[in-house]
Design an enzyme around this catalytic site. Structure first.
Site, PDB file in Angstrom:
ATOM      1  N   LYS A 130       0.812  -1.228   0.000  1.00 51.87           N
ATOM      2  CA  LYS A 130       0.000   0.000   0.000  1.00 51.87           C
ATOM      3  C   LYS A 130       0.844   1.277   0.000  1.00 51.87           C
ATOM      4  CE  LYS A 130      -3.307  -2.854  -0.024  1.00 51.87           C
ATOM      5  NZ  LYS A 130      -3.690  -3.347  -1.336  1.00 51.87           N
TER       6      LYS A 130
ATOM      7  N   ARG B  26      -7.929  -7.289 -10.026  1.00 49.88           N
ATOM      8  CA  ARG B  26      -8.674  -8.519 -10.348  1.00 49.88           C
ATOM      9  C   ARG B  26     -10.088  -8.153 -10.774  1.00 49.88           C
ATOM     10  NH1 ARG B  26      -9.154  -7.779  -4.667  1.00 49.88           N
ATOM     11  NH2 ARG B  26     -11.362  -7.405  -4.167  1.00 49.88           N
TER      12      ARG B  26
ATOM     13  N   ASN C  98      -7.571  -2.710  -6.808  1.00 48.07           N
ATOM     14  CA  ASN C  98      -7.747  -4.160  -6.895  1.00 48.07           C
ATOM     15  C   ASN C  98      -7.390  -4.598  -8.307  1.00 48.07           C
ATOM     16  OD1 ASN C  98      -8.842  -4.333  -4.237  1.00 48.07           O
ATOM     17  ND2 ASN C  98     -10.723  -3.483  -5.061  1.00 48.07           N
TER      18      ASN C  98
ATOM     19  N   LYS D 196     -18.542  -6.347   1.971  1.00 52.17           N
ATOM     20  CA  LYS D 196     -19.592  -5.653   1.236  1.00 52.17           C
ATOM     21  C   LYS D 196     -20.854  -6.513   1.219  1.00 52.17           C
ATOM     22  CE  LYS D 196     -16.101  -3.477  -1.657  1.00 52.17           C
ATOM     23  NZ  LYS D 196     -15.327  -3.573  -2.918  1.00 52.17           N
TER      24      LYS D 196
ATOM     25  N   GLU E 223      -7.094   2.143  -2.516  1.00 52.45           N
ATOM     26  CA  GLU E 223      -6.261   1.063  -3.034  1.00 52.45           C
ATOM     27  C   GLU E 223      -6.758   0.653  -4.415  1.00 52.45           C
ATOM     28  OE1 GLU E 223      -7.532  -2.747  -0.512  1.00 52.45           O
ATOM     29  OE2 GLU E 223      -6.969  -1.090   0.776  1.00 52.45           O
TER      30      GLU E 223
ATOM     31  N   LYS F  28      -4.433  10.939   7.729  1.00 54.38           N
ATOM     32  CA  LYS F  28      -5.542  11.637   8.362  1.00 54.38           C
ATOM     33  C   LYS F  28      -6.766  10.724   8.270  1.00 54.38           C
ATOM     34  CE  LYS F  28      -7.593  15.395   9.960  1.00 54.38           C
ATOM     35  NZ  LYS F  28      -7.230  15.894  11.291  1.00 54.38           N
ATOM     36  N   PHE F  29      -7.561  10.663   9.363  1.00 60.81           N
ATOM     37  CA  PHE F  29      -8.775   9.830   9.342  1.00 60.81           C
ATOM     38  C   PHE F  29      -9.892  10.607   8.653  1.00 60.81           C
ATOM     39  CE2 PHE F  29     -12.673   8.341  11.757  1.00 60.81           C
ATOM     40  CZ  PHE F  29     -12.782   7.140  11.090  1.00 60.81           C
TER      41      PHE F  29
END
Ligand code: MV4
Length: 445
Positions: free
Chosen positions: A116, A292, A290, A237, A288, A201-202
């Site tokens: 990441k 795939r 993915n 999800k 991020e 930062k959140f």
């Protein structure tokens, strides 16, 4: 074009790939564990090879057995589906070394997005917005304290090998940071054998909106618009939809362009998804990528009328993209039907499906590998199918979904159907007013 594709997966995604292969005139090889000998993917493939005992590590993650199955059946390509080996760079490399095309990106592309911190640095260099924070690893607790004071609380600690919430901590003030840092490190070390932690930062009450992209072998990348995946529970999800009820044409253009930049910066080949956090002011940040096909790819297929598995196969075979981006012309919603008890903390409920009736009719798609008499094994994930509704508007797609859910009969096990029925009636969901915290306060009646 490929003559024979081995599908290194099981369940609904194996069946999904077999269906497109049949339409394209490509032969298929299923692989299966002893627990899956009665699965539909085994019955529907042209050939099937048993690759080991039930545990994933002995079968769907057993690279030697899968490669042997590909060699003895003379498969010229492998489709990895999602999960299992889909984002395993070593497996992609081994396929290439054996002259078998891995249907997906190259090992380098998988690695560039798998770590990441590396991914975030690549995005910064490409001009894609990222959450403000610290570039690179945190050295120790004191370093974390100094940086948190600069970034400003609340901050989030994340594992560089992470994704999906493992090794992640929100920190609201300095007196919490030591415990959070040590906890994140220990958890990351155990889960990924890599205890590298970084800081951001959140972002409070964000939406999770992702952009589907597709890139060919010649450097062209296009976007296929967004999916809203904010309806999640413990990073699983449960519902996805396209378009996002929060989307505007301007935001779609900006996020689509950012996703294209992200993928083009690594010359991305294949289908992929760029995930963003979107705050209430519609600021968006790369989260991020993915590398795939995803579970929820069907909602994109339905709103733009596009077979994403066919596209994966064509691109792997060397086809060129036209260069066109796609905007939704329909509204689609996907409900994940899991063998879980929504009245009991979503506890897994494997076992035999004694009675089954699947819905149908206008605007309804069911992607599932189950049938009456099928026994859901306890060894794998609990998803037993996906119910997708399609209509011209969001309200109609919700109404079609409610109708389809009311037709769905699954007896013998518990499923998430009652959860979805209640969600479709929820005023906040119906108005599109939700974010990733929505399910934290959702109660089953
Ligand atoms: C965040 C965040 C808030 N701020 N990063 C969750 C999984 C992992 N991929 C990243 N995640 C988050 N990262 C910052 N800087 C909130 C989450 C998050 C979340 C993200 C998407 C969907 C659901 C979520 C549930 C909890 C936390």
């Amino acid at each position: 074009m490929f003559k024979k594709i081995l599908i290194a997966n099981r369940g609904e995604i194996a069946l999904r790939v077999i269906r497109t292969c049949r339409e394209m005139g490509i032969k298929t090889v299923a692989v299966y564990s002893t627990a899956d000998k009665d699965s539909l993917h085994v019955k529907f493939a042209d050939e099937a090879v048993c690759i080991g005992k039930p545990a994933s590590i002995d079968s769907y993650l057993n690279v030697a057995h899968i490669m042997a199955a590909a060699e003895i059946t003379n498969a010229d390509a492998i489709h990895p589906g999602y999960g299992f080996l889909a984002e395993n760079a070593k497996f992609a490399k081994i396929c290439g070394d054996h002259g078998i095309k891995f249907i997906g990106p190259t090992p380098d592309m998988i690695n560039a997005m798998g770590d990441k911190i590396t991914a975030k640095q690549t995005m910064i260099a490409a001009g894609v917005p990222v959450v403000p924070g610290v570039e690179g690893l945190l050295e120790d607790v004191d370093h974390a304290k100094r940086e948190a004071a600069r970034v400003g609380y609340p901050v989030m600690l994340k594992a560089t090998a992470g994704g999906g919430g493992k090794g992640m901590r929100v920190v609201w003030s300095e007196d919490e940071i030591e415990k959070a840092f040590d906890g994140a490190k220990t958890e990351a070390a155990a889960a990924f054998k890599n205890d590298g932690i970084y800081m951001e930062k959140f972002v409070e009450e964000p939406r999770h909106i992702e952009i589907q992209i597709v890139g060919d072998q010649f450097g062209q990348v296009c976007h296929l618009s967004e999916r809203d995946c904010s309806i999640q529970r413990r990073h699983q999800k449960l519902v996805e939809e396209s378009p996002s009820p929060f989307m505007t044409p301007e935001l779609r253009e900006a996020m689509g362009n950012a996703a294209i930049k992200a993928a083009a910066s690594i010359n991305y080949e294949g289908v992929g998804t760029v995930e963003f956090l979107v705050d209430k002011h519609r600021n968006f940040y790369f989260m991020e990528m993915n590398t795939r096909i995803q579970v929820e790819h069907c909602v994109t297929e339905e709103v733009i009328n596009y077979d994403l598995i066919k596209e994966q196969i064509l691109i792997a075979a060397g086809d060129k993209l036209t260069g066109k981006n796609y905007i939704p012309v329909m509204h689609a919603i996907e409900c994940r039907i899991n063998a879980e008890d929504p009245y009991n903390d979503f506890r897994p409920s494997p076992g035999k499906i004694t009675v089954l009736h699947q819905p149908g009719g206008h605007g309804v798609r069911v992607d599932s590998h189950v049938y009456a008499g099928y026994v859901i094994p306890p060894y794998y994930d609990s998803m037993i199918g996906k119910l997708i509704s399609v209509a011209q508007t969001r309200q109609e797609a919700i109404d079609t979904m409610s109708r389809a859910l009311s037709e769905y009969v699954i007896e013998g096990i518990k499923t998430t159907i009652p959860f979805h029925q209640q969600l479709m009636k929820d005023p906040k969901f119906r108005s599109g007013d939700f974010n990733t915290k929505f399910l934290e306060t959702f109660k089953m009646q």
